[in-house]
Design a protein around this motif. Structure first.
Motif, short mmCIF file in Angstrom:
data_model
loop_
_atom_site.label_atom_id
_atom_site.label_comp_id
_atom_site.label_asym_id
_atom_site.label_seq_id
_atom_site.Cartn_x
_atom_site.Cartn_y
_atom_site.Cartn_z
N THR A 77 -4.10 2.83 17.56
CA THR A 77 -4.67 1.52 17.26
C THR A 77 -5.20 0.86 18.53
O THR A 77 -6.30 0.29 18.53
CB THR A 77 -3.61 0.61 16.62
OG1 THR A 77 -3.08 1.25 15.45
CG2 THR A 77 -4.21 -0.73 16.21
N ALA A 78 -4.43 0.94 19.60
CA ALA A 78 -4.88 0.37 20.86
C ALA A 78 -6.12 1.09 21.38
O ALA A 78 -7.05 0.45 21.90
CB ALA A 78 -3.77 0.43 21.89
N GLY A 79 -6.15 2.41 21.24
CA GLY A 79 -7.32 3.16 21.69
C GLY A 79 -8.57 2.78 20.91
O GLY A 79 -9.66 2.62 21.49
N GLN A 80 -8.44 2.64 19.59
CA GLN A 80 -9.58 2.19 18.79
C GLN A 80 -10.04 0.81 19.25
O GLN A 80 -11.24 0.54 19.35
CB GLN A 80 -9.19 2.12 17.32
CG GLN A 80 -8.90 3.44 16.64
CD GLN A 80 -8.54 3.22 15.18
OE1 GLN A 80 -9.32 2.68 14.41
NE2 GLN A 80 -7.34 3.62 14.81
N GLY A 81 -9.07 -0.08 19.51
CA GLY A 81 -9.43 -1.43 19.95
C GLY A 81 -10.16 -1.43 21.27
O GLY A 81 -11.13 -2.18 21.46
N ARG A 82 -9.72 -0.59 22.21
CA ARG A 82 -10.40 -0.54 23.50
C ARG A 82 -11.82 0.02 23.35
O ARG A 82 -12.74 -0.41 24.04
CB ARG A 82 -9.59 0.30 24.49
CG ARG A 82 -8.26 -0.33 24.87
CD ARG A 82 -7.68 0.29 26.12
NE ARG A 82 -7.42 1.70 26.00
CZ ARG A 82 -6.31 2.23 25.47
NH1 ARG A 82 -5.37 1.42 25.00
NH2 ARG A 82 -6.13 3.53 25.43
N THR A 83 -11.98 0.98 22.44
CA THR A 83 -13.31 1.53 22.21
C THR A 83 -14.25 0.47 21.65
O THR A 83 -15.40 0.33 22.09
CB THR A 83 -13.23 2.72 21.25
OG1 THR A 83 -12.41 3.74 21.83
CG2 THR A 83 -14.60 3.29 20.96
N TRP B 105 5.08 -0.47 10.42
CA TRP B 105 3.86 -0.99 11.09
C TRP B 105 3.33 -2.23 10.37
O TRP B 105 2.90 -3.19 11.00
CB TRP B 105 2.81 0.10 11.14
CG TRP B 105 1.60 -0.33 11.91
CD1 TRP B 105 0.46 -0.89 11.42
CD2 TRP B 105 1.44 -0.29 13.32
NE1 TRP B 105 -0.40 -1.20 12.42
CE2 TRP B 105 0.16 -0.83 13.60
CE3 TRP B 105 2.24 0.16 14.37
CZ2 TRP B 105 -0.32 -0.95 14.91
CZ3 TRP B 105 1.76 0.06 15.66
CH2 TRP B 105 0.50 -0.49 15.92
N TRP B 106 3.33 -2.18 9.04
CA TRP B 106 2.85 -3.33 8.27
C TRP B 106 3.69 -4.57 8.55
O TRP B 106 3.17 -5.68 8.61
CB TRP B 106 2.90 -2.97 6.79
CG TRP B 106 2.47 -4.11 5.90
CD1 TRP B 106 1.24 -4.69 5.80
CD2 TRP B 106 3.31 -4.80 4.97
NE1 TRP B 106 1.26 -5.71 4.88
CE2 TRP B 106 2.51 -5.80 4.35
CE3 TRP B 106 4.66 -4.68 4.60
CZ2 TRP B 106 3.02 -6.67 3.37
CZ3 TRP B 106 5.16 -5.54 3.63
CH2 TRP B 106 4.34 -6.52 3.03
N LEU B 107 4.99 -4.38 8.77
CA LEU B 107 5.88 -5.51 8.99
C LEU B 107 5.87 -6.00 10.44
O LEU B 107 6.06 -7.20 10.69
CB LEU B 107 7.31 -5.13 8.60
CG LEU B 107 7.55 -4.89 7.10
CD1 LEU B 107 8.93 -4.28 6.87
CD2 LEU B 107 7.39 -6.19 6.31
N PRO C 289 -9.15 -3.14 15.13
CA PRO C 289 -8.36 -2.50 14.07
C PRO C 289 -6.92 -2.98 14.09
O PRO C 289 -6.35 -3.21 15.15
CB PRO C 289 -8.47 -1.01 14.42
CG PRO C 289 -8.74 -0.98 15.89
CD PRO C 289 -9.57 -2.18 16.17
N SER C 290 -6.38 -3.15 12.91
CA SER C 290 -4.97 -3.53 12.79
C SER C 290 -4.10 -2.37 12.31
O SER C 290 -2.87 -2.51 12.29
CB SER C 290 -4.83 -4.72 11.83
OG SER C 290 -5.37 -4.38 10.56
N TRP C 291 -4.72 -1.27 11.93
CA TRP C 291 -3.99 -0.11 11.45
C TRP C 291 -4.41 1.13 12.23
O TRP C 291 -5.58 1.26 12.60
CB TRP C 291 -4.27 0.14 9.96
CG TRP C 291 -3.47 -0.75 9.06
CD1 TRP C 291 -3.81 -2.00 8.65
CD2 TRP C 291 -2.20 -0.47 8.48
NE1 TRP C 291 -2.82 -2.52 7.85
CE2 TRP C 291 -1.82 -1.60 7.72
CE3 TRP C 291 -1.34 0.63 8.53
CZ2 TRP C 291 -0.63 -1.67 7.02
CZ3 TRP C 291 -0.15 0.58 7.84
CH2 TRP C 291 0.21 -0.56 7.09
N PRO C 292 -3.47 2.01 12.48
CA PRO C 292 -3.85 3.27 13.16
C PRO C 292 -4.63 4.16 12.23
O PRO C 292 -4.60 4.01 10.99
CB PRO C 292 -2.49 3.89 13.52
CG PRO C 292 -1.54 3.31 12.53
CD PRO C 292 -2.02 1.93 12.22
N GLY C 293 -5.32 5.13 12.81
CA GLY C 293 -6.03 6.11 11.99
C GLY C 293 -5.04 7.02 11.29
O GLY C 293 -4.00 7.40 11.84
N MET C 294 -5.34 7.34 10.05
CA MET C 294 -4.43 8.17 9.25
C MET C 294 -4.18 9.51 9.92
O MET C 294 -3.04 10.00 9.95
CB MET C 294 -5.03 8.36 7.86
CG MET C 294 -4.19 9.26 6.96
SD MET C 294 -4.96 9.51 5.34
CE MET C 294 -6.41 10.45 5.82
#
Length: 995
Positions: free
Chosen positions: A527-533, A938-940, A958-963
């Motif tokens: 999730t953090a990696g997606q956010g940085r991208t 993660w949801w909680l 993004p608030s959720w990691p990739g599946m």
């Protein structure tokens, strides 16, 4: 007794080694977290220092000396007061400079020339012609200034120190000292205007009414021998490599605070530095790391202790017959206690001691790989949680054997031990209550990652794993019974082993928690990696964004389109600053969005958006030559004046052409302007008061304007008026009923309707009721939303996007815009900087998406999240170790049971299925449930993790990691545990076959 316990350890050395390794992992986790925080703190500091801009690696002390306020003995260029601030501050390269405002070089008085002495100037500019400074009375002037003013080396210029004339509107500059004749020693060109040497003086910023962007450099003796008005004395300090070092950040902060205090004690001396901002960012990054590392370290340690509890309990059940013999012989309680627990305690203690060293060595190895050159800096503080983890592991080992310590001989001799379901249920209820309490504190607190809220993710994972075991194992039992009724003996035996084996539920919960911790940790990283991208791409706006010196919108559009005629890699961009009534956002050349801009997911395609924001519109009225002729009839109660706003079609600039006072009756008005020598478009016609009276009303009829592409004057729909102006059709022209004031405060503009009105916009966020853009046209430009965006690139989730060309067509006052930008796509050529300069675009600053991403990767959250990957690996090892020890303990009893069944006629096929598939099935089910538990946890709790960086941008992160990332983590755990399960199953099968 010790020798007996050692003999027991040796006899079951495989189990002892496995238990020691599990204890080692528990203490390793407790040691690795603080050790990693120390290493991460150093890496964060090193990364921020390495990527800091020049402004955050420098300091400046300055004083302004005005001859009106100073005695005559201060006329020299000296720096004693300024130098006191920087006294005894080593590690910086210091450059002295002095600056005097002057007039006489430029034709305009809207701004002064900057007459500057700067130490070591000749080493930091390229001499284009002539030579560098040598004697008194010599100056260096910029290459463009020399071309514009027709000067060369050896020529003379006369400069006078200047003051601002506050009586003029807008303020201008005037000579206020004796003129001095100076000799042009040479002309210069700056190779890199962003070099740290130039400090934060903004020498090379240019624009109409701002500066020429080329200071006049001289030497101190020249300044001392000329009469000055005011002199800005400055000492710039540029940090040398190694000065801002991770070992002395606190000392440096204290030094800077002392300099600030010294400057306050001195008269009129200012001290400023960007270094504290760098230090604050380092502190913020370390604070984020201190939040993120424990989030996964706590569940990891709890998982390790749970593993020890489970495996020691399994081992104690396997040794019940031995303990029964000890109890039967009447051994005293301490002997019985020692024989029951000594084997496990010695293994746990040995693993705990080794874990202290392994934890630090593991962090050292990880730090060496991830942060080369930084080091982990081993410290005693790394071990502060090791004793607690070791004691917790020992307590878990003792508690796991509590029943074997107190149970009577008859209970110990039973093959199916008396259940302690009430105690287990009570313990699970306690875990559930703690999970609810910490989760509530986590959700309701303004700072969820503090106090007991820090334990919420761990307890939620554990509670959900225990609930899953309670729910699923009875289902497995029903399926096994059904398989037995249908004659599927192998599946039935495997299922019954899972569902009815004492402790199977806890093993299942442990394996679920293992997969959940690994999935949660990897999910945070993803999730953090997606956010940085997204932040690097969408937050920057394009692959590269450069800010150029101020110029008009039309000049920016013209230059960028000439640079890139095909729209393949460059796009003109102007920011809309926003305000109380004006919407913030961007005005861009929308036809180039598809090839240049980073684009948010879920938004309309950039080409489709271009068609919405730039629909077809009539052409602008165009003048083909330098002459402007207007035929008009005027009937007014007062004097009015006419001005025409034009923009060159050939890049000669813009202009406001005075047509003169309007005369009563019908007349022709004519002017000639060089701006239109190669063609112009008419932006608008201004009607204003010309003095006399508070209000002027009347009627102006435009019969003819000598345009080659006219907007029909007989069609009022092709024109629009602002202010107190009303348009209507006249028999032979356009009639305007106007009301203006005698001053220029209230005027009427008549503009050709060559854009949609209201102007189309795409909007992100909560749309204002009546969106406007102010400061561009004579009146606020109304906007009409035609598309919705998740976010506007580089502007965020509360911004508008409009077409820059239409915005420019509505402008009538050609003023330079602040911070115009050129966005460059991936197809930009390598020499694009030179091409920008060739088209008159002078780069002031710039950044790239790659640089932004590199900076984000060096921030605290990104560095801290490497520990999450380490935690995922340790969790997988814990699960595999627990499973291995459980299989080893079960091996003796299951060998006896299945051998007996084989003797009674059980076929080899079902026996093989029972041996090979019991634990693999358990692992597969537990891993699948673990993924679901990770998603629930993660949801909680995932929303509160500071994954987006220190100062998260206003972007749809993004608030959720990739599946696939979570499934990949679970897949690795599954493969490791399946390998252990299959190896154990094959070993059990061989033992049965040998019997």
């Amino acid at each position: 007794m010790i020798s007996l316990v050692l003999a027991m350890v040796w006899t079951r050395r495989g189990q002892a080694v496995t238990l020691a390794l599990l204890a080692l992992l528990a203490v390793t986790s407790a040691v690795a977290a603080p050790a990693y925080l120390i290493a991460a703190g150093r890496a964060i500091a090193a990364g921020q220092i390495a990527t800091a801009p020049n402004s955050e690696l420098s300091l400046v002390a300055s004083r302004t000396v005005d001859v009106r306020d100073e005695s005559t003995d201060s006329a020299g260029i000296t720096f004693p007061d300024v130098g006191k601030v920087l006294l005894d501050l080593p590690g910086f390269a210091y450059y002295h400079s002095a600056e005097v405002p002057a007039v006489g070089l430029e034709e305009t008085v809207d701004f002064p020339s900057r007459l500057v002495f700067r130490q070591e100037i000749c080493a930091h500019v390229r001499i284009v012609s002539g030579r560098c400074l040598a004697g008194e009375g010599e100056v260096l002037i910029g290459e463009r200034t020399a071309q514009r003013r027709g000067l060369a080396a050896g020529d003379s210029v006369v400069l006078s120190a200047a003051r601002q004339n506050d009586q003029s509107r807008p303020p201008t500059w005037m000579a206020a000292a004796v003129p001095k004749t100076l000799t042009v020693a040479g002309t210069y060109r700056t190779a890199d205007t962003t070099d740290a040497y130039w400090g934060r003086h903004g020498y090379f910023v240019s624009g109409i009414g701002i500066s020429s962007g080329e200071p006049v450099f001289t030497n101190p003796v020249t300044l001392e021998t000329m009469e000055r008005t005011s002199t800005v004395l400055t000492i710039d300090g540029i940090a040398r490599p190694g000065t801002i070092d991770i070992e002395r950040l606190g000392e440096l902060r204290a030094d800077l605070a002392r300099r600030e205090q010294i400057s306050l004690e001195l008269d009129q001396v200012q001290f400023d530095s960007g270094i504290p901002r760098l230090l604050d960012r380092i502190d913020d990054g370390r604070a984020a790391a201190r939040l993120l590392v424990p989030v996964v370290a706590v569940p990891l340690v709890l998982l390790a202790c749970f593993t020890i509890y489970l495996t020691v309990g399994y081992g104690a059940e396997g040794r019940q017959s031995e303990l029964a013999v000890v109890a039967l012989r009447g051994a005293r309680w301490w002997t019985r206690w020692w024989l029951a627990t000594g084997e496990s305690l010695m293994a746990v203690l040995a693993g705990a001691v080794a874990g202290c060293l392994v934890g630090q060595l593991l962090v050292n190895a990880v730090s060496a790989a991830l942060f080369p050159g930084v080091g982990a800096e081993p410290a005693v503080t790394s071990l502060r949680y090791a004793p607690l983890a070791a004691v917790t592991a020992l307590i878990a080992a003792v508690v796991a054997q509590r029943r074997q310590l107190v149970s009577p001989v008859a209970a110990l001799l039973r093959r199916a031990p008396a259940g302690d379901h009430r105690r287990i249920a009570a313990a699970e209820a306690v875990v559930a209550v703690l999970a609810v309490v910490t989760g509530a504190q986590f959700a309701l607190s303004g700072q969820p990652l503090t106090g007991v809220g820090l334990f919420a993710p761990a307890l939620i994972v554990l509670a959900l794993a225990l609930v899953a075991a309670r729910v699923l194992l009875p289902v497995v039992n029903l399926l096994a019974a059904r398989a037995l009724r249908r004659g599927h003996l192998g599946l039935a035996l495997a299922g019954l082993q899972l569902s009815r084996r004492p402790g199977a539920g806890r093993l299942f919960a442990l394996l679920v928690a293992t997969a959940a911790v690994a999935g949660y940790a990897v999910g945070a990283v993803d999730t953090a990696g997606q956010g940085r991208t997204i932040t690097a791409g969408l937050g920057t706006g394009a692959d590269r964004v450069v800010t150029v010196q101020p110029l008009t919108r039309r000049d920016l559009l013209t230059a960028v389109r000439a640079l890139d005629p095909d729209g393949a890699f460059a796009m003109a961009v102007v920011r809309l600053p926003g305000g109380s009534v004006s919407v913030p956002g961007l005005a861009v050349d929308t036809g180039r969005l598809a090839t240049v801009a980073a684009w948010p997911g879920g938004a309309p395609g950039p080409q489709a958006l271009h068609r919405l924001l730039h629909p077809g519109a009539p052409e602008s009225p165009v003048l083909s030559a330098a002459d402007i002729t207007i035929d008009a009839t005027t009937a007014t109660a007062g004097r009015m004046r006419m001005v025409v706003s034009v923009s060159s079609l050939a890049g000669h600039g813009d202009g406001l052409i005075e047509m003169g006072d309007l005369k009563t009756g019908r007349h022709r008005y004519h002017q000639r302007t060089e701006v239109c020598r190669d063609g112009c478009r008419i932006n608008g016609i201004r009607l204003s008061g010309a003095g006399g009276g508070s209000a002027i009303t009347g009627q102006v009829t435009l019969h003819e304007v000598n345009t080659t592409a006219p907007a029909p004057l007989t069609d009022p729909a092709r024109w629009r008026a602002t202010g107190q102006g009303r348009l209507s059709a006249a028999p032979d022209g356009l009639r305007a009923d106007v009301q203006v004031t005698a001053s220029v405060a209230e005027v009427v503009w008549i503009q050709p309707a060559v854009t949609p009105y209201p102007v189309p916009m795409a909007f992100a966020g909560n749309r204002p009721a009546d969106p406007l853009i102010t400061g561009v046209a004579p009146a606020g430009i109304p906007l009409a939303a035609v598309a919705t965006l998740p976010a506007v690139p580089a502007a965020g989730r509360q911004a508008a996007l409009v077409d820059l060309e239409y915005l420019d067509l509505l402008a009538v006052d050609p003023k330079p815009v602040l911070d115009p930008q050129v966005w460059l796509g991936s197809a930009a050529p390598a020499d694009v900087d030179e091409q920008l300069a060739a088209h008159g675009l002078v780069i002031v600053s710039g950044t790239t998406a790659a640089e932004t991403r590199a900076g984000l990767d060096e921030q605290g959250p990104a560095i801290a999240l490497w520990f999450h990957l380490l935690a995922a690996v340790l969790a997988a090892l814990l699960g595999a170790g627990a499973l291995a020890l459980t299989v080893a303990v079960d091996r003796v009893r299951r060998t006896e049971d299945l051998t007996a069944l084989r003797t009674q006629g059980l076929r080899p096929g079902p026996a093989g299925q029972a041996t090979l598939w019991t634990y693999p099935v358990l692992v597969v089910i537990a891993t699948a449930v673990g993924v679901l538990v990770a998603a629930a946890a993660w949801w909680l709790t995932g929303w509160a993790l500071p994954l987006a960086g220190i100062t998260p941008p206003d972007l749809p992160l993004p608030s959720w990691p990739g599946m696939w990332s979570v499934l990949a983590a679970a897949g690795v755990v599954l493969v490791v545990e399946l390998l252990v399960a299959f190896v154990g199953g094959r070993d059990l099968r061989r033992r049965i076959e040998r019997r």
